[in-house]
Every structure is written in structure tokens, then in C-alpha cells.
Write an enzyme that holds these catalytic residues in place. Structure first.
Site, mmCIF file in Angstrom:
data_model
loop_
_atom_site.group_PDB
_atom_site.id
_atom_site.type_symbol
_atom_site.label_atom_id
_atom_site.label_comp_id
_atom_site.label_asym_id
_atom_site.label_seq_id
_atom_site.Cartn_x
_atom_site.Cartn_y
_atom_site.Cartn_z
ATOM 1 N N ASP A 11 31.851 21.871 -19.954
ATOM 2 C CA ASP A 11 30.699 21.321 -19.254
ATOM 3 C C ASP A 11 31.463 20.281 -18.223
ATOM 4 O OD1 ASP A 11 27.894 20.034 -19.208
ATOM 5 O OD2 ASP A 11 28.960 18.363 -20.176
ATOM 6 N N ASP A 13 29.205 17.136 -16.532
ATOM 7 C CA ASP A 13 28.968 15.607 -16.659
ATOM 8 C C ASP A 13 29.189 15.242 -18.091
ATOM 9 O OD1 ASP A 13 28.330 13.193 -15.692
ATOM 10 O OD2 ASP A 13 26.319 13.437 -15.941
ATOM 11 N N THR A 105 27.619 24.083 -16.149
ATOM 12 C CA THR A 105 26.764 22.826 -16.149
ATOM 13 C C THR A 105 25.198 23.098 -15.855
ATOM 14 O OG1 THR A 105 26.229 21.146 -14.488
ATOM 15 C CG2 THR A 105 27.141 22.927 -13.504
ATOM 16 N N SER A 106 24.719 22.256 -16.546
ATOM 17 C CA SER A 106 23.058 22.295 -16.432
ATOM 18 C C SER A 106 22.821 21.830 -15.100
ATOM 19 C CB SER A 106 22.578 21.242 -17.705
ATOM 20 O OG SER A 106 22.950 21.666 -18.979
ATOM 21 N N LYS A 136 21.430 25.001 -22.260
ATOM 22 C CA LYS A 136 21.769 24.849 -23.490
ATOM 23 C C LYS A 136 20.716 24.017 -24.306
ATOM 24 C CE LYS A 136 26.053 23.887 -21.016
ATOM 25 N NZ LYS A 136 26.847 22.775 -20.386
ATOM 26 N N ASP A 161 30.490 17.367 -24.343
ATOM 27 C CA ASP A 161 30.291 16.142 -24.975
ATOM 28 C C ASP A 161 29.104 15.894 -25.674
ATOM 29 O OD1 ASP A 161 28.517 14.003 -22.482
ATOM 30 O OD2 ASP A 161 29.084 16.226 -22.101
#
Length: 215
Positions: A11, A13, A105-106, A136, A161
């Protein structure tokens, strides 16, 4: 504890970098511009694609324009101390072969590239919100990354995280490593929980990478 893998999926951030202050700043301005500060108060931002957040808050006909606006706000905020590396990120990534890891990443590709470029991270493989139909905690993003790297999901390790990202990794059948950078350790369900990437070392071995917890 040692974990062996053929591919490592990160991931961004909260895992590699932190842009939480920028995210809060930009989304607060966005909500004010669209007159939805009250509705916005209880929204969970972290780890979710912007399109899902915007669609939850605004009528469908406004979503495309509003989505473009929040992306622009966040990209423009990158030079404004909008992103910084988390502890251990550079050392850990520098120890990995470029074809053995990916960023998942989103964020949109434009935003993810802006943030990563600002801190000197240049992944060879990256999966973004633009590449998927379900974000996700659905496993789609991580399964796509494994496919692009040519690795069986069972031989991948996910570094996350956020609970939603860890759930996505588990659903993809991958080993999960949680970083307690944005959540308390007891909130994170993973095969291994550490404070951040500085707690780990990586050794390139035949057929993959061996991850160990530093003494």
C-alpha cells in the site's frame, strides 16, 4: 520470524509515505466547496478510493466533476509539504529487485505518481484506482498486482496500515504484514504486526525475498 515470498505488494499512504495531513486538508476544503461539511464529518477517508467517497456524498450527476476536483486539490497540495517518506521506506525498497515488488494504492494514478515522484520512489509496477472496478477490502487490487508480476497470490506478501487493505490481502490468499503507523497494533489483523518498515530487513534469495524482523 522470517517470511519468504516471491513478490512484495505495498500500500502507499500510511505504508510507504504519509500524506494524511494533506488528505485531511484537501478533503475539508473540498467538502466546504460542495456545501457538505456536516455530512462529511463522519466519513472514513483512509484506504478508500475517492470515487467511492464522492459517490456516497453527492448525486451521481455531480460525481465526475467532484472527483476531478478532489484529485486536482490533492495533486496541487503535494509540493505544499503534502507527502513525506515513512521510516525505513527507502532502505527497505532499495534492498529489493525492481521486478519483485509493486505499489497497490487506492489513489488515482495521477495522484499516486505525483506523491511517489515527490519522494523519489519509482515503482516498476503499480496498481491504482484507475485500474480496478472494486477497491479494498475487495481482493481485486492485490490479485491484479500479483498477476502483473507473474506471481501466484499464495507467494505474495502484502504490507498495509489499514484494516480494509489487510482484509483485501487476506481475501487474496496472501501473507499480510501490518504497519502500526495509522492504527494501534491491536486494531490490525495480520500475520505479522510491526511499527513500520524500519523494523524489517529484506534478503534476496533464490526465487524471492526473505523478510525478517530486526533484532
Amino acid at each position: 520470524m522470517k517470511i519468504r515470498a516471491q513478490a512484495l505488494l505495498f500500500d502507499n499512504d500510511g505504508t510507504l509515505v504519509s500524506s494524511l495531513a494533506s488528505v485531511d486538508r484537501c478533503w475539508a476544503r473540498w467538502a466546504e466547496e460542495y456545501g457538505i461539511t456536516e455530512e462529511f464529518g463522519g466519513v472514513e477517508l483512509h484506504g478508500r478510493p475517492a470515487v467511492e467517497i464522492v459517490a456516497d456524498l453527492l448525486p451521481a450527476d455531480v460525481v465526475p466533476e467532484a472527483l476531478a476536483r478532489i484529485e486536482s486539490l490533492e495533486v496541487e497540495d503535494v509540493p505544499n509539504d503534502g507527502v513525506h517518506l515513512l521510516p525505513g521506506t527507502k532502505h527497505f525498497l532499495d534492498s529489493l529487485p525492481a521486478d519483485r515488488w509493486a505499489v497497490v494504492t487506492s489513489a488515482t494514478r495521477r495522484l499516486a505518481e505525483a506523491r511517489l515522484d515527490a519522494v523519489g520512489i519509482l515503482p516498476k509496477t503499480m496498481v491504482t484506482a484507475d485500474d480496478i472496478t472494486r477497491g479494498k477490502p475487495d481482493p481485486e487490487p492485490y490479485l491484479l498486482a500479483a498477476r502483473e508480476l507473474g506471481v501466484d497470490p499464495a507467494h505474495c506478501v502484502v504490507f498495509e496500515d489499514a484494516p480494509a487493505g489487510l482484509a483485501a490481502g487476506r481475501a487474496a490468499g496472501m501473507t499480510t504484514v501490518a504497519l502500526a503507523t495509522t492504527h494501534e497494533a491491536h486494531e490490525l489483523d495480520a500475520d505479522l504486526v510491526v511499527r513500520d518498515l524500519s523494523a524489517l530487513s529484506a534478503l534476496v534469495i533464490d526465487g524471492g525475498v526473505e523478510i525478517s524482523v530486526r533484532a
